[in-house]
Design an enzyme around this catalytic site. Sequence first.
Site, PDB file in Angstrom:
ATOM      1  N   CYS A 112     -24.380 -93.312-100.719  1.00 44.20           N
ATOM      2  CA  CYS A 112     -25.541 -92.285-100.125  1.00 44.20           C
ATOM      3  C   CYS A 112     -26.950 -92.284-100.762  1.00 44.20           C
ATOM      4  CB  CYS A 112     -24.970 -90.800-100.248  1.00 44.20           C
ATOM      5  SG  CYS A 112     -23.422 -90.721 -99.247  1.00 44.20           S
ATOM      6  N   HIS A 244     -30.880 -85.588 -99.843  1.00 42.97           N
ATOM      7  CA  HIS A 244     -29.765 -86.207 -99.224  1.00 42.97           C
ATOM      8  C   HIS A 244     -28.962 -85.178 -98.647  1.00 42.97           C
ATOM      9  CE1 HIS A 244     -26.309 -88.231 -98.192  1.00 42.97           C
ATOM     10  NE2 HIS A 244     -25.345 -87.863 -99.135  1.00 42.97           N
ATOM     11  N   ASN A 274     -23.493 -85.388 -92.752  1.00 41.45           N
ATOM     12  CA  ASN A 274     -23.685 -86.482 -93.802  1.00 41.45           C
ATOM     13  C   ASN A 274     -23.772 -87.807 -93.279  1.00 41.45           C
ATOM     14  OD1 ASN A 274     -23.876 -88.140 -95.911  1.00 41.45           O
ATOM     15  ND2 ASN A 274     -22.394 -87.070 -97.298  1.00 41.45           N
TER      16      ASN A 274
HETATM   17  N1  COA Z   1     -10.589 -77.498 -92.171  1.00 45.42           N
HETATM   18  C1  COA Z   1      -9.815 -76.642 -92.674  1.00 45.42           C
HETATM   19  N2  COA Z   1      -9.457 -76.520 -93.917  1.00 45.42           N
HETATM   20  C2  COA Z   1      -9.653 -77.434 -94.474  1.00 45.42           C
HETATM   21  C3  COA Z   1     -10.326 -78.683 -94.353  1.00 45.42           C
HETATM   22  C4  COA Z   1     -10.832 -78.510 -92.846  1.00 45.42           C
HETATM   23  N3  COA Z   1     -11.688 -79.674 -92.550  1.00 45.42           N
HETATM   24  N4  COA Z   1     -10.389 -79.473 -95.277  1.00 45.42           N
HETATM   25  C5  COA Z   1      -9.753 -78.932 -96.335  1.00 45.42           C
HETATM   26  N5  COA Z   1      -9.090 -77.840 -95.997  1.00 45.42           N
HETATM   27  C6  COA Z   1      -8.295 -76.858 -96.776  1.00 45.42           C
HETATM   28  C7  COA Z   1      -7.560 -77.663 -97.820  1.00 45.42           C
HETATM   29  O1  COA Z   1      -6.497 -78.173 -97.410  1.00 45.42           O
HETATM   30  C8  COA Z   1      -7.432 -76.578 -98.716  1.00 45.42           C
HETATM   31  O2  COA Z   1      -6.252 -75.836 -98.353  1.00 45.42           O
HETATM   32  P1  COA Z   1      -4.995 -75.297 -99.390  1.00 45.42           P
HETATM   33  O3  COA Z   1      -5.896 -74.265-100.036  1.00 45.42           O
HETATM   34  O4  COA Z   1      -4.151 -74.791 -98.485  1.00 45.42           O
HETATM   35  O5  COA Z   1      -4.559 -76.365-100.301  1.00 45.42           O
HETATM   36  C9  COA Z   1      -8.439 -75.665 -98.659  1.00 45.42           C
HETATM   37  O6  COA Z   1      -9.242 -76.076 -97.461  1.00 45.42           O
HETATM   38  C10 COA Z   1      -9.685 -75.839 -99.655  1.00 45.42           C
HETATM   39  O7  COA Z   1      -9.846 -77.362-100.090  1.00 45.42           O
HETATM   40  P2  COA Z   1     -10.878 -77.556-101.118  1.00 45.42           P
HETATM   41  O8  COA Z   1     -10.961 -79.247-101.058  1.00 45.42           O
HETATM   42  O9  COA Z   1     -10.555 -76.943-102.403  1.00 45.42           O
HETATM   43  O10 COA Z   1     -12.311 -77.015-100.487  1.00 45.42           O
HETATM   44  P3  COA Z   1     -13.616 -76.890-101.350  1.00 45.42           P
HETATM   45  O11 COA Z   1     -14.059 -75.565-101.268  1.00 45.42           O
HETATM   46  O12 COA Z   1     -13.322 -77.913-102.408  1.00 45.42           O
HETATM   47  O13 COA Z   1     -14.277 -77.730-100.011  1.00 45.42           O
HETATM   48  C11 COA Z   1     -15.244 -79.794 -99.796  1.00 45.42           C
HETATM   49  C12 COA Z   1     -14.201 -79.110 -99.601  1.00 45.42           C
HETATM   50  C13 COA Z   1     -15.064 -81.302 -99.479  1.00 45.42           C
HETATM   51  C14 COA Z   1     -16.241 -79.058 -98.408  1.00 45.42           C
HETATM   52  C15 COA Z   1     -16.086 -79.842-101.019  1.00 45.42           C
HETATM   53  O14 COA Z   1     -15.560 -80.038-102.152  1.00 45.42           O
HETATM   54  C16 COA Z   1     -17.499 -80.495-101.043  1.00 45.42           C
HETATM   55  O15 COA Z   1     -18.421 -80.287-100.385  1.00 45.42           O
HETATM   56  N6  COA Z   1     -17.658 -81.722-101.813  1.00 45.42           N
HETATM   57  C17 COA Z   1     -18.698 -82.509-101.724  1.00 45.42           C
HETATM   58  C18 COA Z   1     -18.327 -83.412-100.775  1.00 45.42           C
HETATM   59  C19 COA Z   1     -19.746 -84.456-100.524  1.00 45.42           C
HETATM   60  O16 COA Z   1     -20.539 -83.797-100.355  1.00 45.42           O
HETATM   61  N7  COA Z   1     -19.432 -85.552-100.667  1.00 45.42           N
HETATM   62  C20 COA Z   1     -20.486 -86.558-100.353  1.00 45.42           C
HETATM   63  C21 COA Z   1     -21.318 -86.848-101.317  1.00 45.42           C
HETATM   64  S1  COA Z   1     -22.338 -88.122-100.981  1.00 45.42           S
END
Ligand code: COA
Length: 317
Positions: A112, A244, A274
């Site tokens: 990225c 980004h 993204n």
């Molecule tokens: N739809 C519904 N539920 C989802 C889901 C989806 N697409 N993806 C995950 N969940 C659920 C998980 O299973 C989890 O359930 P549980 O509590 O029953 O276990 C819950 O949602 C929370 O998951 P979690 O991973 O803790 O959520 P989060 O608040 O950390 O958000 C991201 C997840 C990926 C959105 C967040 O971590 C993020 O933005 N990270 C950075 C990612 C990024 O930008 N990467 C690229 C960088 S270049």
Amino acid sequence: MRSVIRGTGSALPKRRVDNAELAQMVDTTDEWIVERTGIRSRYIAGDGETTASLAHEAAVKAIAAAGLEPTDIGLIVLATATPDHTFPSSATKVQALLGINDCIAFDVHAVCTGFLYALSVADSMVRGGSAKAALVIGAETFSRILDWEDRTTCVLFGDGAGALVLVGEDGEAGILATRLHADGRHNDMLYVDGGPSTTGTVGKLRMKGREVFRHAVVNLADVLGEVLNAAGHEPSDVDWVVPHQANMRILDATARKLGLPPEKVVVTVDQHANTSAASVPLALDVAVRDGRIQRGDLIVLEAMGGGFTWGAAAVRY
Ligand code: COA
């Protein structure tokens, strides 16, 4: 002499997929995706649409916007983690599509952050005299490396391409400073579980989302401060941040950390999701074409991605 952004261009696949359509494919909801990421839709490449074809479309628009001909281009640097082939580089495919028979052409890979790496390399080469005009492209088809059964990752990414033309000129305008970083200790936080030298397969994207989030906000705020300092500016001097587009919450948290008002942040993540190395030049092109970014504005570009890698550029547009 400085490298001046003479023209920009971008391209998206034909097919737009909104969250409601995605919710029919994987166990997710529009509410979850919007609340956690700000994403409402993404564009997904179809038959015949590839990283190089999208890159070519963006490049044609950027060259036209610059008022140049393809044969004026002496350097093509293409940032991608999803090349058409393991080799040759997608840059040489774009070169052939543009009908340029002799120029420097290569790919850069920093996921990225790829576009910031490509921009920095092209800036150095233009100022060093390797080329008078350079095409810098970020292009990706992440849809082809997503695990469409993993709802924690497949909802976050989209496909697209953005390009800009740099020309060497004397004066106030141009790239004022760039800063790049990598910390390979974290290369298992965001990676693809395949590759030519390991499994012999292309593999699928894997991510520890929370860890990525935590590092992103700290690294991005740090590198933005660093590049502004190198350019002799304060955050309050900035007209536009072109970040980004990973996640709305990362954009908000980074701007808050630097004391930058949200109105100065160009946001396309809601529409494009993204698009990895394509997201910064895509967002830049959107804001140039809709008239928000004007000649003379101070803009800062930033990105963070797998590796981890991160970087920023300060530009007098
Ligand atoms: N739809 C519904 N539920 C989802 C889901 C989806 N697409 N993806 C995950 N969940 C659920 C998980 O299973 C989890 O359930 P549980 O509590 O029953 O276990 C819950 O949602 C929370 O998951 P979690 O991973 O803790 O959520 P989060 O608040 O950390 O958000 C991201 C997840 C990926 C959105 C967040 O971590 C993020 O933005 N990270 C950075 C990612 C990024 O930008 N990467 C690229 C960088 S270049």
